[in-house]
Structures are given as C-alpha cells and as structure tokens.
Design an enzyme around this catalytic site. Sequence first.
Site, mmCIF file in Angstrom:
data_model
loop_
_atom_site.group_PDB
_atom_site.id
_atom_site.type_symbol
_atom_site.label_atom_id
_atom_site.label_comp_id
_atom_site.label_asym_id
_atom_site.label_seq_id
_atom_site.Cartn_x
_atom_site.Cartn_y
_atom_site.Cartn_z
ATOM 1 N N CYS A 1 27.415 65.631 -73.258
ATOM 2 C CA CYS A 1 28.385 65.934 -72.632
ATOM 3 C C CYS A 1 29.427 66.115 -73.521
ATOM 4 C CB CYS A 1 28.612 64.597 -71.737
ATOM 5 S SG CYS A 1 30.108 64.556 -70.642
ATOM 6 N N CYS B 1 31.039 55.627 -72.512
ATOM 7 C CA CYS B 1 29.754 56.035 -72.146
ATOM 8 C C CYS B 1 29.181 56.646 -73.250
ATOM 9 C CB CYS B 1 30.041 57.253 -71.338
ATOM 10 S SG CYS B 1 28.707 58.447 -70.490
ATOM 11 N N GLU C 1 17.339 62.636 -70.046
ATOM 12 C CA GLU C 1 16.851 61.477 -69.591
ATOM 13 C C GLU C 1 17.105 61.282 -68.105
ATOM 14 O OE1 GLU C 1 17.453 58.548 -73.365
ATOM 15 O OE2 GLU C 1 18.517 58.084 -71.623
ATOM 16 N N CYS D 1 24.247 52.661 -65.588
ATOM 17 C CA CYS D 1 25.279 53.910 -65.815
ATOM 18 C C CYS D 1 25.749 53.825 -67.094
ATOM 19 C CB CYS D 1 26.378 53.470 -64.828
ATOM 20 S SG CYS D 1 26.001 53.728 -63.268
ATOM 21 N N CYS E 1 34.512 60.492 -72.145
ATOM 22 C CA CYS E 1 34.828 59.236 -71.652
ATOM 23 C C CYS E 1 34.373 57.908 -72.676
ATOM 24 C CB CYS E 1 34.216 58.734 -70.170
ATOM 25 S SG CYS E 1 34.576 60.123 -69.057
ATOM 26 N N CYS F 1 18.270 59.707 -60.339
ATOM 27 C CA CYS F 1 19.440 60.181 -60.983
ATOM 28 C C CYS F 1 19.010 61.193 -62.120
ATOM 29 C CB CYS F 1 19.973 58.876 -61.552
ATOM 30 S SG CYS F 1 21.659 59.193 -62.653
#
Length: 347
Positions: free
Chosen positions: A117, A124, A97, A338, A121, A110
């Site tokens: 990932c 996230c 994305e 975010c 975190c 962005c």
Amino acid sequence: MSGEQTKTDLRSLTCEELREEMLRMGESAFRGGQIFEWLHKKQARTTDEMTSLPLALRQKLKENYETAAPEIAERYVSALDGTRKYVFSLADGNRIESVLMRYEYGLSVCISSQVGCRMGCRFCASTLDGLARGLSAGEMLGEVYAVARDAGERISHIVIMGTGEPLDNYDALIRFLDLVTDPRGMGLSERNITVSTCGLVPQIRKLAAEKRQITLALSLHAATDEARRELMPVARRYTIAETLAACEEYFRATGRRMSYEYSLVRGVNDREDDARQLAGLLKGRNCHVNLIPVNPIAERDFRAPEAARAAAFKKSLEKYGINATIRRKMGADIDSACGQLRRGRRV
Ligand code: SAH
C-alpha cells in the site's frame, strides 16, 4: 515496449468479454458462458477441471491467458476464536494475505486489494514496505474462492479491508464487484460487501455516481485535520470537511448508511474531548462509528487505550446521539487483526 507481454487474467473477464474472446478465437460464443460458469460458479482452479470443454480449447486457454489461481502458501488458525489467516502466492511470486472470520450471520472474508500500500497510515503494517502493484479483479476473486473452498462453506460477506487501498485500484475494484455479484457466478449481494477507504475524495465521488448497494467505510481516525495529518498522510491532500462531504454524497446517491472507522490510540485520539469533537462532526448524519482499539505492530509504539477508556469513548459518542460499536478483535494471536497484514516478500 520490451519484455514479455503479460497475459490477460482469465478470471478477470466478464461473461460478455469471454463470449467475445471465444468468437475471436473462432469458437462459438456459448463456450464463453461455460468458461465463466466453470471459473465463478464451480470455482475451478485450473482449466484441466473444465471437463465440458474440448481438450484443444482448454489447451488454447492455457496458452493464451493467465489461468493460475492464487495458491494458499500458508494458513494460520487462531486458538482464540478460530479466525484463519491465509498467505497466498500469486503467479508472479508476490504474496498477499486474507482473513476468514466467523460471525453469527455467517462467514466473512477480508481480502487484500493491492500488494502492499502507498497510503502510509502511521499505525498500519500493510504500508511499511510500500506498494508493489494493484491486484487484478481475478486475483481478488481468487482469494475469495480459495478461502471458500478451504472453509468448505458458503461465504456470506466480503470486506475489502485487507492490505491495500481499494480506491487506489479503482478499475479492478469495479470489475471485481461486477464479477462477484454476477448471478451466473458467485452471485453475492452488493449489500453483503463492504469497501473501506482511507479517503480518496475523487474516487469516493466516482463510486457514489455508480449507485451501487455496497457499504462504504471511511477510515477517519481523528476529529481535526491537524490530528488526522499526524496519523494519515492522505489528510494532507483532503480536509475532513471535503472527505465528509464526499461521504454524504455517497449516502445521498445510494441510500446506504456510511460507516466510519476510528482507531483508538492511547493518548492520541481517545480523550473525552476527541469524542466530543467527533460527535460534532458526525451529528445529524445517518452513520455508524466502528471504534477499533489500535492493534500493535512491532515497528511503532502506538498503544490501545484501556478497555474502560474505550468503553467511555463509545458512551460519550452515544450521549451525543452517535451510534457506535467497539470492533471485536479477531485473530490477534496470528497477527490477522486490523492493520497487522503485511506485504509478503517475493518467493
Ligand atoms: N486502505 C483501506 C482499507 C485497509 S485498512 C482503509 O484505509 O480503510 C482497514 C482498517 O483498519 C482501516 O480503518 C485502517 O485504518 C485500520 N487499521 C490499520 N492499521 C490498524 C491498526 N494497527 N490497528 C487498528 N486499525 C488499523
């Protein structure tokens, strides 16, 4: 070794490499320059568009290289602020994305640096399904070019803050920076590019030694090691002191002011005392703090503080002499804020 050999991605090659490839194929070197211009200046999506090349060469390119650009599979437009989220499908079926945002200073895209990932975190969404693989430089460029084409306008800024940890895909990131800033291609200024990292200390030092003019943003999110370890597994590998020392090295080597990101989580890191400790850590450093009221994700119950609490946190930092802004939330209605981007499923 077994299985089929994956082909080199044509969009990931530098102009010099393309010239060498052409010589190796028995073509003249100047064809390499033409191909580079087709890919990165005219941003051609297929070799068929490269009409100044002989048909036989276009055919050879198709046979020998990966030439497919990421395809826009889905597009969402925010009713709140016009922010657009794009879902891309890659040549191998993976999905990623990107987000397009409009600011007073221009259009900012962005982009994702990895499929998923592995940094873990807690707040996230991008990390929930783990890491599939890093993106190639050409795939990252493909995100930028496809968004630019869809917007029909020049992209002025790139932030590498989408899914993935860019410094966990270091070589592809450097190659991406070389390609996107090449004046024979898109020619974006390094100063208009921001790379955000959760804090991989050895790679921050390596990047400092490159002495590039890009902005580095560090995701700090806590003012003590103990609190940071609760939110970010990377904090078990590197202390805040080591991390800030690497950032200081980045600033000294490049002269670029550091940006620190701090996601405000209600009752976790948003108290007056946290602001005081954060200010203590950053005092005397040439930096800027970006406060991001945490964006909710379905899998976790982290909540953002009330607007008044976030404003008070910012005021406290300023009282201690630290520059801070509260990041405006963009595209929240299309899950493009975010931490809300996800590793898409294979199709
Ligand atoms: N891996 C890089 C870049 C991707 S995340 C990094 O960690 O910096 C971009 C920023 O969004 C980081 O500061 C990240 O910590 C923050 N972020 C992630 N999830 C978030 C959420 N749910 N709410 C607010 N910020 C979030």
